[in-house]
Design a protein around this motif. Structure first.
Motif, short mmCIF file in Angstrom:
data_model
loop_
_atom_site.label_atom_id
_atom_site.label_comp_id
_atom_site.label_asym_id
_atom_site.label_seq_id
_atom_site.Cartn_x
_atom_site.Cartn_y
_atom_site.Cartn_z
N TYR A 197 0.81 -1.21 0.00
CA TYR A 197 0.00 0.00 0.00
C TYR A 197 0.85 1.27 0.00
O TYR A 197 0.46 2.28 -0.57
CB TYR A 197 -0.97 0.00 1.19
N PHE A 198 2.02 1.18 0.62
CA PHE A 198 2.90 2.34 0.64
C PHE A 198 3.37 2.67 -0.78
O PHE A 198 3.38 3.84 -1.17
CB PHE A 198 4.09 2.10 1.57
N GLN A 208 1.88 1.88 -3.56
CA GLN A 208 0.71 2.35 -4.30
C GLN A 208 0.41 3.82 -3.96
O GLN A 208 0.17 4.62 -4.86
CB GLN A 208 -0.50 1.47 -3.98
N ASP A 209 0.46 4.16 -2.68
CA ASP A 209 0.22 5.55 -2.28
C ASP A 209 1.32 6.47 -2.80
O ASP A 209 1.05 7.62 -3.16
CB ASP A 209 0.11 5.66 -0.76
N VAL A 229 0.57 7.17 -6.40
CA VAL A 229 -0.52 8.13 -6.47
C VAL A 229 0.00 9.53 -6.15
O VAL A 229 -0.37 10.51 -6.80
CB VAL A 229 -1.67 7.73 -5.51
N PHE A 230 0.88 9.63 -5.19
CA PHE A 230 1.47 10.92 -4.82
C PHE A 230 2.24 11.52 -6.00
O PHE A 230 2.07 12.70 -6.33
CB PHE A 230 2.39 10.74 -3.60
N THR A 257 -0.09 12.66 -8.72
CA THR A 257 -0.78 13.89 -8.36
C THR A 257 0.17 15.09 -8.48
O THR A 257 -0.27 16.20 -8.76
CB THR A 257 -1.35 13.78 -6.94
N SER A 296 -7.00 7.45 -8.17
CA SER A 296 -7.39 6.68 -6.98
C SER A 296 -8.89 6.47 -6.84
O SER A 296 -9.37 6.26 -5.73
CB SER A 296 -6.84 7.38 -5.73
N GLN A 325 -10.93 8.25 -4.07
CA GLN A 325 -10.54 8.12 -2.67
C GLN A 325 -9.64 9.31 -2.34
O GLN A 325 -8.42 9.23 -2.42
CB GLN A 325 -9.81 6.81 -2.42
N ARG A 376 -7.54 11.84 -0.48
CA ARG A 376 -6.71 11.83 0.73
C ARG A 376 -6.04 13.19 0.88
O ARG A 376 -5.96 13.96 -0.08
CB ARG A 376 -5.62 10.75 0.63
N TYR A 416 -2.95 13.81 1.17
CA TYR A 416 -1.71 13.92 0.42
C TYR A 416 -1.95 14.27 -1.05
O TYR A 416 -1.02 14.69 -1.74
CB TYR A 416 -0.83 12.68 0.56
N HIS A 417 -3.20 14.14 -1.54
CA HIS A 417 -3.48 14.62 -2.89
C HIS A 417 -3.27 16.13 -2.96
O HIS A 417 -2.65 16.64 -3.89
CB HIS A 417 -4.92 14.30 -3.31
#
Length: 160
Positions: free
Chosen positions: A3-4, A6-7, A10-11, A14, A65, A68, A70, A72-73
């Motif tokens: 998950y890290f 993946q996040d 996404v970061f 973005t 995402s 979803q 977050r 951090y987006h």
């Protein structure tokens, strides 16, 4: 998948959205600097700019995402914008200004050329109408002269 990781992906994605926002910000600044009517209607163009930015954020968050949202987006959008603004914004702004000035001068030259062509066309049309309306005068003058000459010849024949 972790998950890290993946996040983190996404970061980074973005951040690219923030860079796109920065590019649009420079386009908006270039348009305001080069066109007086946009400066006068600045409020409308600012609203349009923020609507476009909102749509880009919506698309980025949806694509990356699946809605979803977050915190951090928003951090990544700001980081992307700040990175863009502090690195290549000056160059993009100069490039945008050069492109806008080139297009403005090109349009100005095209308009001046069209005006010159239309002005010359006006003179050609006026000349043609002068000729067209002058031809009947020539015909009537020739006819008059011919009839005068024949009258003079008839008088001369009678008088002899």
């Amino acid at each position: 998948m972790n998950y890290f990781i993946q996040d983190l992906n996404v970061f980074y994605a973005t951040i690219y959205g923030g860079i796109v926002i920065g590019i649009l910000f420079d386009i908006n600044r270039s348009l305001k600097n080069n066109f007086k009517f946009i400066k006068k209607l600045s409020f409308i163009f600012d609203i349009l700019f923020w609507l476009i930015i909102t749509a880009i954020i919506f698309i980025v968050v949806n694509t990356i995402s699946k809605f979803q949202l977050r915190y951090y987006h928003f951090v990544a959008l700001v980081v992307g914008f700040v990175l863009y603004y502090n690195t290549i914004s000056k160059f993009i702004l100069k490039f945008n200004n050069m492109v806008i000035n080139f297009i403005k001068s090109l349009i100005k030259k095209i308009i001046l050329t069209l005006v010159a062509i239309l002005e010359n066309l006006y003179y050609v049309i006026v000349f043609l109408f002068d000729i067209i309306f002058y031809i009947p005068n020539i015909i009537f003058t020739i006819k008059k002269n011919i009839s005068k000459k024949t009258l003079v010849k008839k008088k001369m024949k009678k008088g002899v």
